[in-house]
Design an enzyme around this catalytic site. Sequence first.
Site, PDB file in Angstrom:
ATOM      1  N   GLU A  59       0.166  -8.167  12.771  1.00 37.25           N
ATOM      2  CA  GLU A  59       0.740  -6.814  12.742  1.00 37.25           C
ATOM      3  C   GLU A  59       1.068  -6.336  14.160  1.00 37.25           C
ATOM      4  OE1 GLU A  59       2.081  -5.286  10.047  1.00 37.25           O
ATOM      5  OE2 GLU A  59       0.619  -3.701   9.741  1.00 37.25           O
ATOM      6  N   GLY A 114      10.271  -3.666   4.808  1.00 43.70           N
ATOM      7  CA  GLY A 114      10.597  -2.611   5.772  1.00 43.70           C
ATOM      8  C   GLY A 114      10.910  -1.281   5.116  1.00 43.70           C
ATOM      9  N   ASP A 171      -3.024  -0.542   7.460  1.00 48.24           N
ATOM     10  CA  ASP A 171      -2.251  -1.291   6.458  1.00 48.24           C
ATOM     11  C   ASP A 171      -2.874  -2.657   6.156  1.00 48.24           C
ATOM     12  OD1 ASP A 171      -0.603   0.865   6.649  1.00 48.24           O
ATOM     13  OD2 ASP A 171       1.180  -0.207   7.307  1.00 48.24           O
ATOM     14  N   LYS A 202       0.831  -1.221   0.000  1.00 47.14           N
ATOM     15  CA  LYS A 202       0.000   0.000   0.000  1.00 47.14           C
ATOM     16  C   LYS A 202       0.858   1.261   0.000  1.00 47.14           C
ATOM     17  CE  LYS A 202       1.481   1.540   3.652  1.00 47.14           C
ATOM     18  NZ  LYS A 202       2.128   1.462   4.797  1.00 47.14           N
ATOM     19  N   GLY A 228       4.092  -1.180   3.357  1.00 48.98           N
ATOM     20  CA  GLY A 228       3.181  -2.141   3.983  1.00 48.98           C
ATOM     21  C   GLY A 228       3.596  -3.591   3.804  1.00 48.98           C
ATOM     22  N   SER A 229       4.916  -3.860   3.794  1.00 43.43           N
ATOM     23  CA  SER A 229       5.353  -5.256   3.609  1.00 43.43           C
ATOM     24  C   SER A 229       4.886  -6.122   4.778  1.00 43.43           C
ATOM     25  CB  SER A 229       6.871  -5.349   3.452  1.00 43.43           C
ATOM     26  OG  SER A 229       7.525  -5.094   4.678  1.00 43.43           O
ATOM     27  N   SER A 230       4.870  -5.561   5.995  1.00 40.60           N
ATOM     28  CA  SER A 230       4.482  -6.389   7.148  1.00 40.60           C
ATOM     29  C   SER A 230       3.003  -6.762   7.055  1.00 40.60           C
ATOM     30  CB  SER A 230       4.775  -5.678   8.470  1.00 40.60           C
ATOM     31  OG  SER A 230       4.049  -4.472   8.570  1.00 40.60           O
TER      32      SER A 230
END
Length: 384
Positions: free
Chosen positions: A190, A139, A201, A10, A143-145
């Site tokens: 998250e 990171g 996210d 995102k 919004g990779s996590s």
Amino acid sequence: MEVTARAPGKIILAGEHAVVHGCTAVASSIDLYTSVSLRLRPEDEDTIKLQLNDIGLDFSWAIGRIKEVLSRLGSPFSSTPTSCSPEIVKSLAALVDEQSFPESKIGLASGVYAFLWLYTSILGFKPATVVVSSELPVGAGLGSSAAYCVALSAALLALSDSAKLDVSQKGWFTFKSEAELVNKWAFEGEKIIHGRPSGVDNSVSTFGNVIKFKSGVMTRIDSNMPLRMLITNTKVGRDTKALVANVSARKSRHPDAMCSVLNAIEAISAEWSTIIQSHAVDDLCLSANEEKLGELMEMNQGLLFSIGVSHASIETILRTTMKYKLASKLTGAGGGGCVLTLLPTHVSGAVIDKLVEELESFGFQCFMAGIGGKGVQISFDHSS
Ligand SMILES: Nc1ncnc2c1ncn2[C@@H]1O[C@H](COP(=O)(O)OP(=O)(O)OP(=O)(O)O)[C@@H](O)[C@H]1O
Ligand SMILES: C[C@@](O)(CCO)CC(=O)[O-]
Ligand SMILES: [Mg+2]
């Protein structure tokens, strides 16, 4: 049986950090995905394997060992999304330490704790192999996590008894009523990675599109504007958890000043949402709207600087794009990571090429992404 889930990253157009404190953020999915493939193995095999391709780490846990560690704390298996207590995080950390996690990558360990929590909570102790790979920089504010937690929750739920999916479906398909459950589990993941996520996210990764998000409530926005953004990755590593905690600490030191800054960000998000929903009657009106969005981005960036989440590398990008009269702001948690530059419709390809060349001469990496596409999707592999 094998299933693959893919969840988008995102960009936050306005309102990052402020959204953690109850203000509105405007965010959009982008067409870069994290994919999670999950293959259940026969019951006589006794390991859970995790392969993280992007960070080059593999894990293999004996199921007996996971049971031994977790059952002391009561079985985590649960049909409704549950939070991982600090005590359980400690036990999960012990399971990860036993696999000799490299010291240089220790910042990535919380993603593995989130995996163990989501896996054992949703699927219990079934033997399986899970492979994660991503088109997103890990990171870097895209919004990779969240994409990781959403894709993981979707793949796990797809093979669990909680979601009653038609496994004979072919090709990629989106979740219907089960999407909310995917989103809730992803939020729990998250929480392990971020500490205090707002939920924006994981919501935009689950549901896609352009959204408005405030105090846990998501509203879809029908954007009527063609939005073109250049994304520049500073390649400066940062950690969302630490940045979010620093902003909270600044808020407790200067509650009144921070309250004014957060209110200003709220007004910026509100205006963003109004402008992108409006219909421009002609080109003149469209460029006036684009100009307003550019100004809002400049103001938002100034306020993000004032709460301490900018970085020298971000400031270099701002100075460079300003020479081209283009507005930019950091996106996501800041402190490095990625910067957005609005590319109004009148800006030519030649100008963009020149800007990209200049930004890349500093060692940054520029790219574009499709904005506002679908959320999480899954696909069953019928050959295995
Ligand atoms: N593809 C992946 N493979 C393994 N772990 C991942 C992957 N993607 C994300 N993670 C986990 O997420 C963490 C990065 O999350 P973080 O929230 O700090 O950054 P981000 O989500 O990219 O940025 P932002 O939250 O600002 O949008 C990593 O340290 C890792 O634990
Ligand atoms: C910094 C932040 O606002 C956005 C990270 O993409 C954190 C959050 O909302 O959880
Ligand atoms: Mg994140």
